[in-house]
Design a protein around this motif. Sequence first.
Motif, PDB file in Angstrom:
ATOM      1  N   TYR A  17      -1.602  -9.476 -14.740  1.00 16.19           N
ATOM      2  CA  TYR A  17      -2.206  -8.038 -15.115  1.00 16.19           C
ATOM      3  C   TYR A  17      -1.880  -6.967 -13.948  1.00 16.19           C
ATOM      4  O   TYR A  17      -1.369  -5.989 -13.934  1.00 16.19           O
ATOM      5  CB  TYR A  17      -3.732  -8.040 -15.062  1.00 16.19           C
ATOM      6  CG  TYR A  17      -4.373  -6.717 -15.153  1.00 16.19           C
ATOM      7  CD1 TYR A  17      -4.153  -6.094 -16.294  1.00 16.19           C
ATOM      8  CD2 TYR A  17      -5.048  -6.325 -14.189  1.00 16.19           C
ATOM      9  CE1 TYR A  17      -4.992  -4.680 -16.572  1.00 16.19           C
ATOM     10  CE2 TYR A  17      -5.739  -4.985 -14.283  1.00 16.19           C
ATOM     11  CZ  TYR A  17      -5.633  -4.256 -15.537  1.00 16.19           C
ATOM     12  OH  TYR A  17      -6.361  -3.203 -15.383  1.00 16.19           O
ATOM     13  N   SER A  19       0.862  -7.254 -11.904  1.00 10.43           N
ATOM     14  CA  SER A  19       2.251  -7.216 -12.138  1.00 10.43           C
ATOM     15  C   SER A  19       2.473  -5.896 -13.215  1.00 10.43           C
ATOM     16  O   SER A  19       3.275  -5.162 -12.817  1.00 10.43           O
ATOM     17  CB  SER A  19       3.036  -8.416 -12.302  1.00 10.43           C
ATOM     18  OG  SER A  19       4.293  -8.000 -12.666  1.00 10.43           O
ATOM     19  N   THR A  20       1.766  -6.156 -14.200  1.00 10.88           N
ATOM     20  CA  THR A  20       1.775  -5.112 -15.095  1.00 10.88           C
ATOM     21  C   THR A  20       1.444  -3.562 -14.711  1.00 10.88           C
ATOM     22  O   THR A  20       2.130  -2.743 -14.957  1.00 10.88           O
ATOM     23  CB  THR A  20       1.078  -5.318 -16.557  1.00 10.88           C
ATOM     24  OG1 THR A  20       1.426  -6.658 -16.838  1.00 10.88           O
ATOM     25  CG2 THR A  20       1.190  -4.313 -17.587  1.00 10.88           C
ATOM     26  N   GLU A  21       0.393  -3.576 -13.875  1.00 14.25           N
ATOM     27  CA  GLU A  21      -0.064  -2.314 -13.315  1.00 14.25           C
ATOM     28  C   GLU A  21       0.870  -1.515 -12.435  1.00 14.25           C
ATOM     29  O   GLU A  21       1.133  -0.469 -12.430  1.00 14.25           O
ATOM     30  CB  GLU A  21      -1.379  -2.378 -12.746  1.00 14.25           C
ATOM     31  CG  GLU A  21      -2.522  -2.719 -13.589  1.00 14.25           C
ATOM     32  CD  GLU A  21      -3.800  -2.850 -12.777  1.00 14.25           C
ATOM     33  OE1 GLU A  21      -3.966  -2.855 -11.778  1.00 14.25           O
ATOM     34  OE2 GLU A  21      -5.020  -2.517 -13.620  1.00 14.25           O
ATOM     35  N   GLU A  22       1.800  -2.483 -11.501  1.00 16.01           N
ATOM     36  CA  GLU A  22       2.567  -2.003 -10.732  1.00 16.01           C
ATOM     37  C   GLU A  22       3.678  -1.507 -11.305  1.00 16.01           C
ATOM     38  O   GLU A  22       4.507  -0.492 -11.122  1.00 16.01           O
ATOM     39  CB  GLU A  22       2.939  -3.083  -9.778  1.00 16.01           C
ATOM     40  CG  GLU A  22       2.074  -3.341  -8.844  1.00 16.01           C
ATOM     41  CD  GLU A  22       2.320  -4.796  -8.103  1.00 16.01           C
ATOM     42  OE1 GLU A  22       3.408  -5.276  -8.312  1.00 16.01           O
ATOM     43  OE2 GLU A  22       1.554  -4.918  -7.009  1.00 16.01           O
ATOM     44  N   GLU A  23       4.036  -2.401 -12.513  1.00 15.53           N
ATOM     45  CA  GLU A  23       5.166  -1.699 -13.354  1.00 15.53           C
ATOM     46  C   GLU A  23       4.812  -0.309 -13.973  1.00 15.53           C
ATOM     47  O   GLU A  23       5.762   0.634 -14.095  1.00 15.53           O
ATOM     48  CB  GLU A  23       5.735  -2.758 -14.487  1.00 15.53           C
ATOM     49  CG  GLU A  23       6.149  -4.115 -13.721  1.00 15.53           C
ATOM     50  CD  GLU A  23       6.573  -5.163 -14.720  1.00 15.53           C
ATOM     51  OE1 GLU A  23       6.112  -4.811 -15.976  1.00 15.53           O
ATOM     52  OE2 GLU A  23       7.061  -6.135 -14.541  1.00 15.53           O
ATOM     53  N   GLN A  24       3.634  -0.264 -14.410  1.00 15.43           N
ATOM     54  CA  GLN A  24       3.275   0.945 -15.205  1.00 15.43           C
ATOM     55  C   GLN A  24       3.366   1.974 -14.107  1.00 15.43           C
ATOM     56  O   GLN A  24       3.721   3.215 -14.439  1.00 15.43           O
ATOM     57  CB  GLN A  24       1.909   0.851 -15.653  1.00 15.43           C
ATOM     58  CG  GLN A  24       2.031   0.057 -16.906  1.00 15.43           C
ATOM     59  CD  GLN A  24       0.737  -0.230 -17.585  1.00 15.43           C
ATOM     60  OE1 GLN A  24      -0.434   0.095 -17.048  1.00 15.43           O
ATOM     61  NE2 GLN A  24       0.602  -0.652 -18.714  1.00 15.43           N
ATOM     62  N   ALA A  25       2.873   1.776 -12.881  1.00 20.39           N
ATOM     63  CA  ALA A  25       2.784   2.823 -11.886  1.00 20.39           C
ATOM     64  C   ALA A  25       4.024   3.347 -11.490  1.00 20.39           C
ATOM     65  O   ALA A  25       4.331   4.297 -11.078  1.00 20.39           O
ATOM     66  CB  ALA A  25       1.981   2.323 -10.587  1.00 20.39           C
ATOM     67  N   ASP A  26       5.198   2.369 -11.615  1.00 21.53           N
ATOM     68  CA  ASP A  26       6.447   2.532 -10.828  1.00 21.53           C
ATOM     69  C   ASP A  26       6.966   3.445 -12.162  1.00 21.53           C
ATOM     70  O   ASP A  26       7.669   4.615 -12.077  1.00 21.53           O
ATOM     71  CB  ASP A  26       7.457   1.420 -10.916  1.00 21.53           C
ATOM     72  CG  ASP A  26       6.724   0.479  -9.677  1.00 21.53           C
ATOM     73  OD1 ASP A  26       6.272   1.272  -8.759  1.00 21.53           O
ATOM     74  OD2 ASP A  26       7.183  -0.638  -9.392  1.00 21.53           O
ATOM     75  N   GLN A  27       6.755   3.217 -13.434  1.00 17.35           N
ATOM     76  CA  GLN A  27       7.263   3.746 -14.504  1.00 17.35           C
ATOM     77  C   GLN A  27       6.664   5.378 -14.530  1.00 17.35           C
ATOM     78  O   GLN A  27       7.530   6.219 -14.937  1.00 17.35           O
ATOM     79  CB  GLN A  27       7.097   3.162 -15.910  1.00 17.35           C
ATOM     80  CG  GLN A  27       7.737   1.903 -16.023  1.00 17.35           C
ATOM     81  CD  GLN A  27       7.365   1.087 -17.303  1.00 17.35           C
ATOM     82  OE1 GLN A  27       6.338   1.548 -17.959  1.00 17.35           O
ATOM     83  NE2 GLN A  27       8.043   0.068 -17.530  1.00 17.35           N
ATOM     84  N   LEU A  28       5.393   5.558 -14.194  1.00 24.02           N
ATOM     85  CA  LEU A  28       4.601   6.700 -14.320  1.00 24.02           C
ATOM     86  C   LEU A  28       5.105   7.463 -13.041  1.00 24.02           C
ATOM     87  O   LEU A  28       5.244   8.741 -13.191  1.00 24.02           O
ATOM     88  CB  LEU A  28       3.201   6.441 -14.002  1.00 24.02           C
ATOM     89  CG  LEU A  28       2.257   7.656 -14.131  1.00 24.02           C
ATOM     90  CD1 LEU A  28       2.437   8.469 -15.293  1.00 24.02           C
ATOM     91  CD2 LEU A  28       0.824   7.369 -13.758  1.00 24.02           C
ATOM     92  N   SER A  29       5.618   6.911 -11.888  1.00 25.99           N
ATOM     93  CA  SER A  29       6.208   7.589 -10.906  1.00 25.99           C
ATOM     94  C   SER A  29       7.692   8.239 -11.318  1.00 25.99           C
ATOM     95  O   SER A  29       7.853   9.307 -10.874  1.00 25.99           O
ATOM     96  CB  SER A  29       6.071   6.825  -9.694  1.00 25.99           C
ATOM     97  OG  SER A  29       6.669   7.396  -8.567  1.00 25.99           O
TER      98      SER A  29
END
Length: 243
Positions: A17, A19-29
Amino acid sequence: MKKKIVKIPSEKYAPNYQSTEEEQADQLSVANKELAYQISEKIKRAAELIIANEELLFQNSEKEKRAAELIIANEELLFQNSEKEKRAAELIIANEELLFQNSEKEKRASELIVANKELLFQNSEKEKRAGELIIANEELVFQNSEKEKRAAELHAVNKSLKKIKEHQKRYIIGLEEMMFMTSHAVRSPVVNILGIATQLEACILPDGCEELIDGMKTSACALDVFTQELTTKINVLKEKKKR
């Protein structure tokens, strides 16, 4: 706005979970950066579009001006073409006139040749007249000299005439005085004598007086006639002197 209920996974799945939030944060950024870039590009495009619209408006305005200028230029061209046609017609007429003038010039040239011959003859005649004029001038000088002499004589005559006029004026004054004396100083007593003689004839007089009265009346009548004739002659002389 509904709140999302986030289920917390068990510890077994917790690392996945995160790891998924970090990816989403990166994608959001990345998405935010892309969105910011797109917004920036849109603002640039909007500014460019505004500039392009202004340029288009300016070009349209210039095109309208050019169209108006083109209309004026077309009208001017039509006018110039019309003027050229007129000038062409005038040129044709001018050429015809030039041909006519050339023909006339040839005629005038022939006439000029004749006129030159005539001029030579006239010059010859002028030289003769010049000689005659010299003689005439000498004669004129002599006549002017004679005129000056006559002018001097005329001046003397005028002075003499002025004296004669003054004498004539005094003579006329003398005649007028004589007329006055004849008409009043002499004739008036004669008329009185005639009147007295007429009155005496109506009166009773001694014998012998009638002959005296008749003689006196006859003498007075003769004197009256004489004074009248004298007055008439003086008037005639006065009129002659005035003339």
